[in-house]
Motif scaffolding. Structure first.
Motif, PDB file in Angstrom:
ATOM      1  N   VAL A 328     132.331 -10.082   1.210  1.00 23.59           N
ATOM      2  CA  VAL A 328     131.954 -10.776   2.450  1.00 23.59           C
ATOM      3  C   VAL A 328     131.210 -12.044   2.047  1.00 23.59           C
ATOM      4  CG1 VAL A 328     130.545 -10.682   4.551  1.00 23.59           C
ATOM      5  CG2 VAL A 328     131.722  -8.624   3.761  1.00 23.59           C
ATOM      6  N   TYR A 329     131.649 -13.180   2.585  1.00 25.39           N
ATOM      7  CA  TYR A 329     130.983 -14.466   2.311  1.00 25.39           C
ATOM      8  C   TYR A 329     130.042 -14.775   3.467  1.00 25.39           C
ATOM      9  CZ  TYR A 329     134.461 -14.923  -1.349  1.00 25.39           C
ATOM     10  OH  TYR A 329     135.229 -14.703  -2.462  1.00 25.39           O
ATOM     11  N   GLU A 330     128.747 -14.682   3.211  1.00 23.77           N
ATOM     12  CA  GLU A 330     127.743 -14.863   4.258  1.00 23.77           C
ATOM     13  C   GLU A 330     127.396 -16.340   4.422  1.00 23.77           C
ATOM     14  OE1 GLU A 330     124.561 -11.235   4.959  1.00 23.77           O
ATOM     15  OE2 GLU A 330     123.986 -12.896   3.679  1.00 23.77           O
ATOM     16  N   ASN A 331     127.356 -16.799   5.672  1.00 23.30           N
ATOM     17  CA  ASN A 331     126.865 -18.139   6.047  1.00 23.30           C
ATOM     18  C   ASN A 331     127.791 -19.291   5.668  1.00 23.30           C
ATOM     19  OD1 ASN A 331     124.572 -16.816   7.016  1.00 23.30           O
ATOM     20  ND2 ASN A 331     123.501 -17.030   5.056  1.00 23.30           N
ATOM     21  N   ILE A 332     129.093 -19.033   5.518  1.00 25.72           N
ATOM     22  CA  ILE A 332     130.015 -20.143   5.235  1.00 25.72           C
ATOM     23  C   ILE A 332     130.009 -21.136   6.402  1.00 25.72           C
ATOM     24  CG2 ILE A 332     132.490 -20.727   5.147  1.00 25.72           C
ATOM     25  CD1 ILE A 332     132.858 -19.073   2.854  1.00 25.72           C
ATOM     26  N   ASP A 333     129.913 -20.620   7.630  1.00 24.97           N
ATOM     27  CA  ASP A 333     129.907 -21.534   8.784  1.00 24.97           C
ATOM     28  C   ASP A 333     128.710 -22.486   8.726  1.00 24.97           C
ATOM     29  OD1 ASP A 333     128.284 -19.298   9.097  1.00 24.97           O
ATOM     30  OD2 ASP A 333     128.481 -19.246  11.291  1.00 24.97           O
ATOM     31  N   GLU A 334     127.580 -22.011   8.176  1.00 29.45           N
ATOM     32  CA  GLU A 334     126.397 -22.879   8.082  1.00 29.45           C
ATOM     33  C   GLU A 334     126.582 -23.986   7.059  1.00 29.45           C
ATOM     34  OE1 GLU A 334     122.490 -21.167   7.925  1.00 29.45           O
ATOM     35  OE2 GLU A 334     123.165 -19.338   8.937  1.00 29.45           O
ATOM     36  N   ILE A 335     127.193 -23.657   5.920  1.00 28.44           N
ATOM     37  CA  ILE A 335     127.360 -24.716   4.909  1.00 28.44           C
ATOM     38  C   ILE A 335     128.424 -25.727   5.340  1.00 28.44           C
ATOM     39  CG2 ILE A 335     126.525 -23.260   3.006  1.00 28.44           C
ATOM     40  CD1 ILE A 335     129.500 -23.299   1.969  1.00 28.44           C
ATOM     41  N   LEU A 336     129.379 -25.286   6.180  1.00 29.14           N
ATOM     42  CA  LEU A 336     130.411 -26.216   6.662  1.00 29.14           C
ATOM     43  C   LEU A 336     129.842 -27.268   7.623  1.00 29.14           C
ATOM     44  CD1 LEU A 336     133.443 -23.802   7.132  1.00 29.14           C
ATOM     45  CD2 LEU A 336     133.285 -25.706   5.514  1.00 29.14           C
ATOM     46  N   GLN A 337     128.639 -27.040   8.111  1.00 29.60           N
ATOM     47  CA  GLN A 337     127.995 -28.044   8.961  1.00 29.60           C
ATOM     48  C   GLN A 337     127.426 -29.205   8.140  1.00 29.60           C
ATOM     49  OE1 GLN A 337     125.012 -26.040  11.317  1.00 29.60           O
ATOM     50  NE2 GLN A 337     126.477 -24.517  12.067  1.00 29.60           N
ATOM     51  N   LEU A 338     127.315 -29.008   6.823  1.00 32.92           N
ATOM     52  CA  LEU A 338     126.723 -30.036   5.956  1.00 32.92           C
ATOM     53  C   LEU A 338     127.794 -31.037   5.537  1.00 32.92           C
ATOM     54  CD1 LEU A 338     124.735 -27.542   3.701  1.00 32.92           C
ATOM     55  CD2 LEU A 338     123.755 -28.979   5.504  1.00 32.92           C
ATOM     56  N   ASP A 339     127.413 -32.315   5.444  1.00 37.30           N
ATOM     57  CA  ASP A 339     128.364 -33.371   5.078  1.00 37.30           C
ATOM     58  C   ASP A 339     128.865 -33.202   3.640  1.00 37.30           C
ATOM     59  OD1 ASP A 339     128.275 -34.584   7.491  1.00 37.30           O
ATOM     60  OD2 ASP A 339     126.869 -36.172   6.918  1.00 37.30           O
TER      61      ASP A 339
END
Length: 386
Positions: A328-339
């Motif tokens: 399970v990859y946790e917090n991928i959606d959060e890192i995708l918010q970064l430029d």
């Protein structure tokens, strides 16, 4: 005239079906080159992206030989393969790049170190031993002193088969195998340079990258391009890598890992004759990424521009300690918010502590800004199991 490799009946064989092979296949699909891949695992990341997937043992003579007979050109994504089979295939007219003699030199760390000495290439002083048990005798007779780095001569990678030995206690539980004991270098930085070379002898070096390591796992945590070092040191590192490549006369990619000493000397640590973890940043940051360059080199096509368009930092995604099982990859959606953040997931269904499961590239015009974002990515993302 260039042979027609594209949308043709030409078959490229790849030994090894891991993440490096998978990223190589991005490029063969781009060029529409027919690929045949062999790996021991039925779950290998390459299985879904190649034209033909064969399950087989890379160290078994018959498996490698039979696989190679059905291709026009054979390459690797891992160097631990059966070299005797490759030598027989080469004798029978199959083109093998990197050449079997290159693999024979690189597969064994003692042979690798002797190669540097024989060709006047800078490397840390070392002793070689047929068995680890001989080390105690050498210490007792003053031939070797603490601290030193113990390295298994064969089958070591990603921090496995390597141990810093500071006392007698550290010698306990070492496997009793052929090995080297290398002087422990007090270094300023760990650097790497990837060199590409085709059969015509055209060669190109990528910019120097700087590697930051995890203190316990002895795995690279960050690869930083460009390395934050003086220009004169960068030129020296590229010159050393190019000299290794010329002396080796290899075809394909060669990743040369090095130490920058406190007084800015360059010492070769080790080399790998294939696309490499230290070059993953190039997928997003370079004009020609390392995987396309490997394909160009082995097919004897003109080599591409190795310069970077932007600064690139690569963060390894490895399995978190204490987790084994379905990934399970946790917090991928959060890192995708970064430029400038691009995750690469390798396709390994099962995680375990420190297993390489993917990487994230961060690109930015400013290397320091990219390094800042990389730190955030590292803190946010976790590779766990459900």
């Amino acid at each position: 005239m260039t042979k027609n490799y594209f949308s043709s009946d030409f078959k490229l064989g790849i030994l090894g079906g891991g993440q490096l092979g998978k990223m190589l296949l991005y490029e063969t699909r781009k060029f529409d080159i027919y690929t045949r891949v062999m790996d021991a695992s039925s779950e290998a990341p390459c299985r879904i992206a190649c034209n033909e997937f064969i399950q087989g043992d890379l160290l078994d003579f018959e498996s490698v030989y039979n696989f190679g007979k059905d291709v026009d050109l054979l390459t690797i994504e891992i160097e631990n393969v059966n070299v005797e089979a490759l030598e027989k295939l080469e004798e029978e007219g199959i083109t093998v790049y990197p050449q079997p003699r290159v693999l024979r030199t690189i597969q064994n760390k003692a042979r690798q170190k002797l190669f540097y000495v024989d060709h006047n290439l800078p490397t840390a002083p070392f002793s070689r031993f047929a068995y680890s048990s001989e080390i105690r005798e050498s210490i007792a007779h003053g031939g070797l002193s603490f601290p030193f780095v113990w390295k298994s001569a064969q089958f070591g990678y990603d921090g496995k088969g390597v141990k810093v030995v500071r006392s007698e206690k550290d010698l306990e539980n070492l496997p009793n195998v052929e090995c080297i004991a290398e002087e422990l270098i007090d270094f300023e930085n760990e650097l790497a340079v990837i060199v590409a070379r085709n059969a015509d002898g055209e060669e190109k070096a990528y910019p120097v990258v700087e590697m930051e390591f995890h203190p316990e796992a002895n795995q690279v945590e960050y690869v930083i391009c460009p390395a934050r070092i003086p220009d004169a040191v960068a030129r020296k590192a590229q010159d050393v890598a190019l000299k290794v490549s010329r002396e080796l006369h290899h075809v394909g990619l060669l990743a040369v890992e090095m130490f920058q000493t406190r007084d800015n000397e360059i010492l070769i640590n080790e080399m790998a004759p294939r696309p490499h973890n230290s070059g993953h940043y190039s997928i997003e940051a370079s004009y020609t990424n390392q995987f396309e360059q490997h394909i160009r080199a082995i097919l004897n096509l003109p080599l591409g521009n190795t310069e970077s368009k932007v600064a690139g930092i690569m963060v390894n995604l490895v399995g978190a300690e204490g987790y084994t099982g379905n990934v399970v990859y946790e917090n991928i959606d959060e890192i995708l918010q970064l430029d400038g953040v691009v995750p690469h997931i390798y396709g390994k269904k099962e995680t375990r502590p420190f297993r390489k499961m993917g990487h994230v590239t961060i690109v930015n015009q400013d290397v320091d800004k990219a390094r800042e974002i990389a730190e955030t990515v590292k803190k946010k993302i976790r590779v766990i199991s459900n």
